[in-house]
Design a protein around this motif. Structure first.
Motif, mmCIF file in Angstrom:
data_model
loop_
_atom_site.group_PDB
_atom_site.id
_atom_site.type_symbol
_atom_site.label_atom_id
_atom_site.label_comp_id
_atom_site.label_asym_id
_atom_site.label_seq_id
_atom_site.Cartn_x
_atom_site.Cartn_y
_atom_site.Cartn_z
ATOM 1 N N MET A 36 0.825 -1.207 0.000
ATOM 2 C CA MET A 36 0.000 0.000 0.000
ATOM 3 C C MET A 36 0.863 1.262 0.000
ATOM 4 O O MET A 36 0.622 2.203 -0.744
ATOM 5 C CB MET A 36 -0.909 -0.043 1.236
ATOM 6 C CG MET A 36 -1.841 1.124 1.311
ATOM 7 S SD MET A 36 -3.061 1.074 -0.003
ATOM 8 C CE MET A 36 -4.380 1.933 0.740
ATOM 9 N N ARG A 37 1.894 1.227 0.873
ATOM 10 C CA ARG A 37 2.775 2.389 0.954
ATOM 11 C C ARG A 37 3.518 2.596 -0.367
ATOM 12 O O ARG A 37 3.710 3.714 -0.801
ATOM 13 C CB ARG A 37 3.770 2.180 2.096
ATOM 14 C CG ARG A 37 4.673 3.374 2.323
ATOM 15 C CD ARG A 37 5.578 3.160 3.494
ATOM 16 N NE ARG A 37 4.833 3.059 4.747
ATOM 17 C CZ ARG A 37 5.404 2.790 5.913
ATOM 18 N NH1 ARG A 37 6.699 2.553 5.992
ATOM 19 N NH2 ARG A 37 4.681 2.724 7.007
ATOM 20 N N ARG A 38 3.921 1.473 -0.995
ATOM 21 C CA ARG A 38 4.625 1.580 -2.274
ATOM 22 C C ARG A 38 3.709 2.165 -3.339
ATOM 23 O O ARG A 38 4.133 2.999 -4.146
ATOM 24 C CB ARG A 38 5.110 0.196 -2.699
ATOM 25 C CG ARG A 38 5.872 0.228 -3.991
ATOM 26 C CD ARG A 38 6.468 -1.117 -4.305
ATOM 27 N NE ARG A 38 7.194 -1.048 -5.554
ATOM 28 C CZ ARG A 38 7.937 -2.021 -6.019
ATOM 29 N NH1 ARG A 38 8.055 -3.140 -5.342
ATOM 30 N NH2 ARG A 38 8.554 -1.898 -7.168
ATOM 31 N N ARG A 39 2.443 1.734 -3.374
ATOM 32 C CA ARG A 39 1.500 2.267 -4.355
ATOM 33 C C ARG A 39 1.288 3.763 -4.145
ATOM 34 O O ARG A 39 1.201 4.529 -5.097
ATOM 35 C CB ARG A 39 0.164 1.526 -4.237
ATOM 36 C CG ARG A 39 -0.202 0.837 -5.533
ATOM 37 C CD ARG A 39 -1.561 0.247 -5.476
ATOM 38 N NE ARG A 39 -1.517 -1.033 -4.804
ATOM 39 C CZ ARG A 39 -2.559 -1.689 -4.369
ATOM 40 N NH1 ARG A 39 -3.767 -1.173 -4.486
ATOM 41 N NH2 ARG A 39 -2.436 -2.850 -3.803
ATOM 42 N N THR A 40 1.213 4.164 -2.888
ATOM 43 C CA THR A 40 1.050 5.585 -2.573
ATOM 44 C C THR A 40 2.258 6.386 -3.047
ATOM 45 O O THR A 40 2.127 7.464 -3.610
ATOM 46 C CB THR A 40 0.849 5.788 -1.061
ATOM 47 O OG1 THR A 40 -0.279 5.028 -0.639
ATOM 48 C CG2 THR A 40 0.632 7.247 -0.723
ATOM 49 N N GLY A 41 3.459 5.819 -2.829
ATOM 50 C CA GLY A 41 4.680 6.493 -3.272
ATOM 51 C C GLY A 41 4.728 6.648 -4.778
ATOM 52 O O GLY A 41 5.109 7.700 -5.300
ATOM 53 N N ALA A 94 2.133 6.736 -6.783
ATOM 54 C CA ALA A 94 1.101 7.711 -7.158
ATOM 55 C C ALA A 94 1.583 9.133 -6.903
ATOM 56 O O ALA A 94 1.353 10.032 -7.728
ATOM 57 C CB ALA A 94 -0.181 7.440 -6.381
ATOM 58 N N LEU A 95 2.255 9.357 -5.779
ATOM 59 C CA LEU A 95 2.779 10.696 -5.465
ATOM 60 C C LEU A 95 3.861 11.105 -6.462
ATOM 61 O O LEU A 95 3.913 12.257 -6.903
ATOM 62 C CB LEU A 95 3.325 10.729 -4.041
ATOM 63 C CG LEU A 95 2.278 10.727 -2.928
ATOM 64 C CD1 LEU A 95 2.949 10.608 -1.566
ATOM 65 C CD2 LEU A 95 1.428 11.987 -2.994
ATOM 66 N N ALA A 96 4.729 10.143 -6.823
ATOM 67 C CA ALA A 96 5.786 10.443 -7.798
ATOM 68 C C ALA A 96 5.187 10.777 -9.161
ATOM 69 O O ALA A 96 5.641 11.716 -9.837
ATOM 70 C CB ALA A 96 6.741 9.251 -7.906
ATOM 71 N N ALA A 97 4.159 10.033 -9.553
ATOM 72 C CA ALA A 97 3.500 10.304 -10.841
ATOM 73 C C ALA A 97 2.838 11.679 -10.821
ATOM 74 O O ALA A 97 2.935 12.445 -11.785
ATOM 75 C CB ALA A 97 2.476 9.221 -11.143
ATOM 76 N N ALA A 98 2.167 12.004 -9.718
ATOM 77 C CA ALA A 98 1.513 13.310 -9.603
ATOM 78 C C ALA A 98 2.548 14.433 -9.637
ATOM 79 O O ALA A 98 2.334 15.476 -10.266
ATOM 80 C CB ALA A 98 0.695 13.377 -8.318
ATOM 81 N N ALA A 99 3.688 14.217 -8.960
ATOM 82 C CA ALA A 99 4.748 15.232 -8.956
ATOM 83 C C ALA A 99 5.314 15.433 -10.362
ATOM 84 O O ALA A 99 5.571 16.560 -10.789
ATOM 85 C CB ALA A 99 5.855 14.830 -7.987
ATOM 86 N N ALA A 100 5.502 14.327 -11.106
ATOM 87 C CA ALA A 100 6.021 14.430 -12.474
ATOM 88 C C ALA A 100 5.044 15.185 -13.366
ATOM 89 O O ALA A 100 5.443 16.039 -14.170
ATOM 90 C CB ALA A 100 6.295 13.036 -13.043
ATOM 91 N N LEU A 101 3.749 14.900 -13.227
ATOM 92 C CA LEU A 101 2.740 15.595 -14.035
ATOM 93 C C LEU A 101 2.716 17.089 -13.700
ATOM 94 O O LEU A 101 2.645 17.929 -14.594
ATOM 95 C CB LEU A 101 1.362 14.980 -13.799
ATOM 96 C CG LEU A 101 1.150 13.567 -14.361
ATOM 97 C CD1 LEU A 101 -0.214 13.023 -13.926
ATOM 98 C CD2 LEU A 101 1.275 13.539 -15.876
ATOM 99 N N ALA A 102 2.785 17.405 -12.402
ATOM 100 C CA ALA A 102 2.771 18.812 -11.975
ATOM 101 C C ALA A 102 4.018 19.535 -12.477
ATOM 102 O O ALA A 102 3.943 20.687 -12.936
ATOM 103 C CB ALA A 102 2.669 18.893 -10.454
ATOM 104 N N TRP A 103 5.160 18.866 -12.418
ATOM 105 C CA TRP A 103 6.417 19.460 -12.887
ATOM 106 C C TRP A 103 6.345 19.740 -14.386
ATOM 107 O O TRP A 103 6.717 20.816 -14.843
ATOM 108 C CB TRP A 103 7.564 18.515 -12.548
ATOM 109 C CG TRP A 103 8.882 18.911 -13.116
ATOM 110 C CD1 TRP A 103 9.721 19.907 -12.662
ATOM 111 C CD2 TRP A 103 9.541 18.322 -14.244
ATOM 112 N NE1 TRP A 103 10.848 19.968 -13.457
ATOM 113 C CE2 TRP A 103 10.770 19.010 -14.416
ATOM 114 C CE3 TRP A 103 9.215 17.284 -15.116
ATOM 115 C CZ2 TRP A 103 11.662 18.688 -15.439
ATOM 116 C CZ3 TRP A 103 10.111 16.960 -16.132
ATOM 117 C CH2 TRP A 103 11.317 17.656 -16.280
#
Length: 199
Positions: A1-6, A8-17
């Motif tokens: 679960m924690r890995r999936r969250t990580g 997802a956060l990395a993907a969101a950060a890449a999209l925002a960047w």
């Protein structure tokens, strides 16, 4: 679960960047020049087939939507790009798409000799001498590179640059991180003063 969250956060950060960098590039080296005469320069992309490819179709749409609502009569769209191989020039393919698919009936000019972004700018300059407001439409990093080239070749015309409508939030969102990475690579030759954002 924690890995999936990580992930997802990395993907969101890449999209925002990617979104942020493209937004920033679309607002760099532009001003708020006034005047009635407006030109939108649409830069071509490698197009060996007989019709406009996906990227050129998008650039044409971005160029046409960049025409200010109050300047349609005084606006011209300049399609710029030479032939890839033995096919038709990119400029011709983009103009055909604008006319036949988008039903654009405004003033169109073709610059059909260029093979590089530097040549795009060199060859459209004679078509911009009497223009008050100049917009360059392409992917934001590519448009910024072209604006920097205009600034190097003709600083007086570069003072007439205004923002094109080639950045919209969420458009191409999934690929914007890749476009941002590619943009950083293509813009590596720009000087510090050519990276200054104009708000």
């Amino acid at each position: 679960m924690r890995r999936r969250t990580g992930v997802a956060l990395a993907a969101a950060a890449a999209l925002a960047w990617g979104e942020w960098l493209n937004w920033r590039w679309s607002r760099t080296l532009v001003g708020d020049s006034g005047g009635a005469a407006e030109a939108v320069v649409v830069l071509g992309y490698r197009n060996p087939q007989a019709t406009a490819n996906l990227i050129n179709r998008w650039r044409v749409r971005a160029g046409i939507r960049s025409i200010a609502a109050d300047s349609t009569q005084a606006a011209r769209v300049i399609f710029s790009g030479g032939a890839t191989g033995s096919g038709a020039a990119e400029a011709r393919l983009m103009a055909d798409y604008a006319r036949s698919v988008l039903a654009f009936d405004g003033t169109v000019l073709l610059e059909d000799r260029s093979g590089t972004t530097w040549e795009n700018i060199t060859n459209v300059i004679p078509l911009l001498e009497d223009i008050d407001r100049i917009k360059i439409a392409s992917q934001p990093a590519h448009a910024l590179k072209a604006r920097a080239y205009l600034r190097r070749q003709r600083p007086d015309l570069a003072e007439r640059l205004v923002r094109a409508d080639d950045y919209r939030p969420g458009e191409w969102m999934i690929v914007k991180p890749l476009l941002a990475l590619y943009g950083l690579w293509t813009l590596r030759g720009l000087r510090t003063d050519e990276r200054k954002i104009s708000l």
